[in-house]
Design an enzyme around this catalytic site. Structure first.
Site, PDB file in Angstrom:
ATOM      1  N   ARG A  88       0.815  -1.236   0.000  1.00 10.04           N
ATOM      2  CA  ARG A  88       0.000   0.000   0.000  1.00 10.04           C
ATOM      3  C   ARG A  88       0.834   1.266   0.000  1.00 10.04           C
ATOM      4  O   ARG A  88       0.501   2.227  -0.689  1.00 10.04           O
ATOM      5  CB  ARG A  88      -1.069  -0.024   1.092  1.00 10.04           C
ATOM      6  CG  ARG A  88      -0.714   0.390   2.461  1.00 10.04           C
ATOM      7  CD  ARG A  88      -1.514  -0.346   3.474  1.00 10.04           C
ATOM      8  NE  ARG A  88      -1.142  -1.739   3.459  1.00 10.04           N
ATOM      9  CZ  ARG A  88      -1.949  -2.732   3.092  1.00 10.04           C
ATOM     10  NH1 ARG A  88      -3.167  -2.473   2.760  1.00 10.04           N
ATOM     11  NH2 ARG A  88      -1.512  -3.970   3.095  1.00 10.04           N
ATOM     12  N   THR A  89       1.904   1.313   0.775  1.00 11.41           N
ATOM     13  CA  THR A  89       2.683   2.550   0.822  1.00 11.41           C
ATOM     14  C   THR A  89       3.351   2.796  -0.529  1.00 11.41           C
ATOM     15  O   THR A  89       3.378   3.918  -1.038  1.00 11.41           O
ATOM     16  CB  THR A  89       3.734   2.486   1.949  1.00 11.41           C
ATOM     17  OG1 THR A  89       3.037   2.184   3.161  1.00 11.41           O
ATOM     18  CG2 THR A  89       4.474   3.791   2.109  1.00 11.41           C
ATOM     19  N   LYS A 117      26.251  -6.678  -6.019  1.00  5.14           N
ATOM     20  CA  LYS A 117      27.648  -6.827  -6.454  1.00  5.14           C
ATOM     21  C   LYS A 117      28.600  -6.196  -5.453  1.00  5.14           C
ATOM     22  O   LYS A 117      29.782  -6.030  -5.730  1.00  5.14           O
ATOM     23  CB  LYS A 117      27.854  -6.136  -7.812  1.00  5.14           C
ATOM     24  CG  LYS A 117      27.021  -6.682  -8.941  1.00  5.14           C
ATOM     25  CD  LYS A 117      27.426  -5.945 -10.223  1.00  5.14           C
ATOM     26  CE  LYS A 117      26.417  -6.101 -11.333  1.00  5.14           C
ATOM     27  NZ  LYS A 117      26.601  -5.072 -12.363  1.00  5.14           N
ATOM     28  N   ARG A 138      12.060   3.239   1.584  1.00 10.19           N
ATOM     29  CA  ARG A 138      11.676   2.389   2.724  1.00 10.19           C
ATOM     30  C   ARG A 138      12.768   1.360   2.947  1.00 10.19           C
ATOM     31  O   ARG A 138      13.131   0.625   2.021  1.00 10.19           O
ATOM     32  CB  ARG A 138      10.358   1.682   2.463  1.00 10.19           C
ATOM     33  CG  ARG A 138      10.114   0.573   3.462  1.00 10.19           C
ATOM     34  CD  ARG A 138       8.776  -0.065   3.332  1.00 10.19           C
ATOM     35  NE  ARG A 138       7.739   0.812   3.833  1.00 10.19           N
ATOM     36  CZ  ARG A 138       6.537   0.391   4.238  1.00 10.19           C
ATOM     37  NH1 ARG A 138       6.237  -0.887   4.185  1.00 10.19           N
ATOM     38  NH2 ARG A 138       5.640   1.233   4.676  1.00 10.19           N
ATOM     39  N   HIS A 171       7.770   6.367  10.662  1.00  5.95           N
ATOM     40  CA  HIS A 171       7.014   6.262   9.418  1.00  5.95           C
ATOM     41  C   HIS A 171       6.228   7.574   9.294  1.00  5.95           C
ATOM     42  O   HIS A 171       5.019   7.612   9.487  1.00  5.95           O
ATOM     43  CB  HIS A 171       6.083   5.048   9.507  1.00  5.95           C
ATOM     44  CG  HIS A 171       5.514   4.587   8.199  1.00  5.95           C
ATOM     45  ND1 HIS A 171       5.571   5.343   7.044  1.00  5.95           N
ATOM     46  CD2 HIS A 171       4.848   3.452   7.869  1.00  5.95           C
ATOM     47  CE1 HIS A 171       4.968   4.664   6.065  1.00  5.95           C
ATOM     48  NE2 HIS A 171       4.530   3.522   6.545  1.00  5.95           N
TER      49      HIS A 171
END
Ligand code: NCD
Length: 360
Positions: A88-89, A117, A138, A171
């Site tokens: 959802r975010t 890498k 995030r 958040h």
């Protein structure tokens, strides 16, 4: 007043209390540049964002309005860097970008990026900044968005960062949409003041609780009640902030006794992805911390039920059709408030206000 983040070393910046970091993250007109934590948002800025979100929501109802909005930031591109699960975010931010005409790119799985890498996070993020004008990020690591904001501000192509969830820590944009939902819910019922907000569930590891608890301190006489099994009770850091700001709070494990006194019940999921010793959450008895039809019967008619989602079984689906269940609307509010935040970050709010004044 804004200060230049490039004037301080990372070590100096890192050591500052959150509230002293704020001036380094804002633009000279008071709009956020980097959005990293809830402490950046005071009452005035929250009002501005909610007003802008309301206008955007109204404008988006017509085709002409949608086309106007879509022309606002076509000269900007955004990178969605989500190295932690999200649906959802991620989609909410992507939709917000689409509303403003901002093209997006994404990295969601670092195992298929050059980090695999052995590239450092700093190098990856600087690479993104070569192609984009905003990074929405995030990550499971606390403080990473903050560090990257400092790195970018000290690079030859500084661009803003929006924290879309940083570990168990913060958040901020979820807290913005939660506040926006509370403001809208109580708009014609005396506003967001003199209320009791009840948080229930995993209050220790839920970052949405930490961010929202702080934002609520901007509103007068909001009591915060924390309902959780003892091992998941809210952290001392949250309580220290409330004590310092003279905010009334209570900790309890008696959910049913607390419900009749609540204006908003904010349910959260058990955050067992943070278990250190595999399965420790499963040993905690969480059965008394769920909201079903019996709990609904205890909730006053004026009150609302919220949840940042995703839910498991902490709210019974039987509750969904009750008018007090606000969680689906809450999610949609997220898209509007994130659109408002991106519009402010890119300096488009004046044009949106003007369009609104001329047409509504
Ligand atoms: C929350 C999160 O990621 O912290 N989800 C969200 O962004 N709506 C809540 C959660 O995962 O429980």
């Amino acid at each position: 007043m804004s200060k230049k983040i490039s004037d301080v070393t990372w070590k100096q910046f890192q050591k500052l209390p959150l509230i002293e970091k704020t001036p380094y993250l804002m633009q000279s007109d008071g709009a956020p540049y980097h959005t990293l934590f809830a402490q950046q948002f005071g009452f005035g800025l929250l009002e501005q964002l909610a007003l802008l979100a309301n206008e955007i929501r109204a404008i988006a109802k017509t085709r002409a309005g949608t086309e106007f909005l879509r022309a606002q930031a076509t000269h900007k591109r955004a990178m969605l860097y989500f190295s932690q699960p999200s649906s959802r975010t991620f989609l909410s931010f992507m939709s917000a970008c689409q509303i403003l005409g901002v093209p997006t790119g994404e990295v969601r799985d670092t195992s298929i990026s050059s980090e695999f890498k052995g590239e450092s996070r700093e190098d990856s993020v600087r690479t993104f900044s070569s192609y984009f004008d905003l990074i929405i990020m995030r990550t499971p690591e606390k403080g990473l968005a903050e560090h990257m904001a400092w790195v970018l501000s000290n690079s030859d192509r500084p661009i803003p960062i929006i924290n879309a969830g940083s570990g168990q820590d913060q958040h901020p944009t979820q807290a913005l949409l939660d506040i926006y939902t509370l403001l809208r819910s109580f708009e014609h019922k005396g506003g967001l003041r003199d209320r009791t907000v009840l948080f229930c569930g995993d209050l220790l590891r839920g970052r949405t609780v930490r961010s929202l608890s702080y934002l609520l301190t901007n509103y007068p006489n909001i009591k915060q009640v924390f309902v959780a099994p003892e091992p998941l009770q809210v952290g001392e850091d949250v309580l220290a902030v409330l004590t310092a700001k003279n905010v009334a709070f209570e900790r309890t494990d008696d959910f049913r006794a607390a419900i009749p006194l609540a204006d908003a019940v904010y349910m959260t999921r058990i955050q067992d992805e943070w278990d250190t010793d595999k399965g420790e959450s499963a040993k905690i008895d969480t059965s008394r911390f769920k909201f079903g039809l019996e709990e609904l019967g205890l909730l006053p008619q004026r009150s609302i039920i919220m949840h940042p989602l995703p839910r498991r079984d902490e709210i019974a689906t039987d509750v969904d059709s009750d008018p007090r269940a606000m969680y689906w609307r809450q999610m949609r509010n997220g898209m509007w408030i994130r659109t408002a935040l991106i519009a402010m970050t890119f300096g488009c709010e004046k044009r949106i206000h003007d369009y609104y004044r001329q047409n509504y």
